[in-house]
Design a protein around this motif. Sequence first.
Motif, PDB file in Angstrom:
ATOM      1  N   MET A   1      33.370 -22.836 -12.609  1.00 53.68           N
ATOM      2  CA  MET A   1      34.254 -21.848 -12.370  1.00 53.68           C
ATOM      3  C   MET A   1      34.766 -21.437 -14.283  1.00 53.68           C
ATOM      4  O   MET A   1      34.428 -22.433 -14.942  1.00 53.68           O
ATOM      5  N   THR A   2      34.919 -20.249 -14.416  1.00 52.59           N
ATOM      6  CA  THR A   2      35.134 -19.879 -15.888  1.00 52.59           C
ATOM      7  C   THR A   2      36.511 -19.144 -15.763  1.00 52.59           C
ATOM      8  O   THR A   2      36.682 -18.317 -14.998  1.00 52.59           O
ATOM      9  N   VAL A   3      37.073 -19.471 -16.817  1.00 55.98           N
ATOM     10  CA  VAL A   3      38.509 -18.696 -17.023  1.00 55.98           C
ATOM     11  C   VAL A   3      38.627 -18.185 -18.459  1.00 55.98           C
ATOM     12  O   VAL A   3      38.365 -18.824 -19.258  1.00 55.98           O
ATOM     13  N   THR A   4      39.095 -16.860 -18.599  1.00 57.20           N
ATOM     14  CA  THR A   4      39.145 -16.374 -19.581  1.00 57.20           C
ATOM     15  C   THR A   4      40.699 -15.730 -19.751  1.00 57.20           C
ATOM     16  O   THR A   4      41.126 -15.023 -18.682  1.00 57.20           O
ATOM     17  N   THR A   5      41.345 -16.081 -20.762  1.00 58.57           N
ATOM     18  CA  THR A   5      42.737 -15.684 -20.945  1.00 58.57           C
ATOM     19  C   THR A   5      42.870 -14.898 -22.328  1.00 58.57           C
ATOM     20  O   THR A   5      42.212 -15.062 -23.229  1.00 58.57           O
ATOM     21  N   ASN A   6      43.909 -13.879 -22.395  1.00 67.08           N
ATOM     22  CA  ASN A   6      44.349 -13.185 -23.283  1.00 67.08           C
ATOM     23  C   ASN A   6      46.016 -13.212 -23.242  1.00 67.08           C
ATOM     24  O   ASN A   6      46.637 -12.692 -22.641  1.00 67.08           O
TER      25      ASN A   6
END
Length: 66
Positions: A1-6
């Motif tokens: 799982m890859t999570v990217t946040t801004n």
Amino acid sequence: MTVTTNAWNTGLTASVTITNTGTTTINGWGAPAPGVSVTIGYQAGHTGNSPALPVFTLNGTGCTSS
């Protein structure tokens, strides 16, 4: 799982990619077959910083994060 946040002041956008690295289809998530990825995105509000979750599960099965 890859999570990217801004994140900004009281909001954030995130993108979560789940890749089926197993040998069977994952039911309940659009049925991704082995080797297939599903990406979802969302926008949320927040009231401050939160630590990253140490463990993720999908349908009760542990996930690895990259």
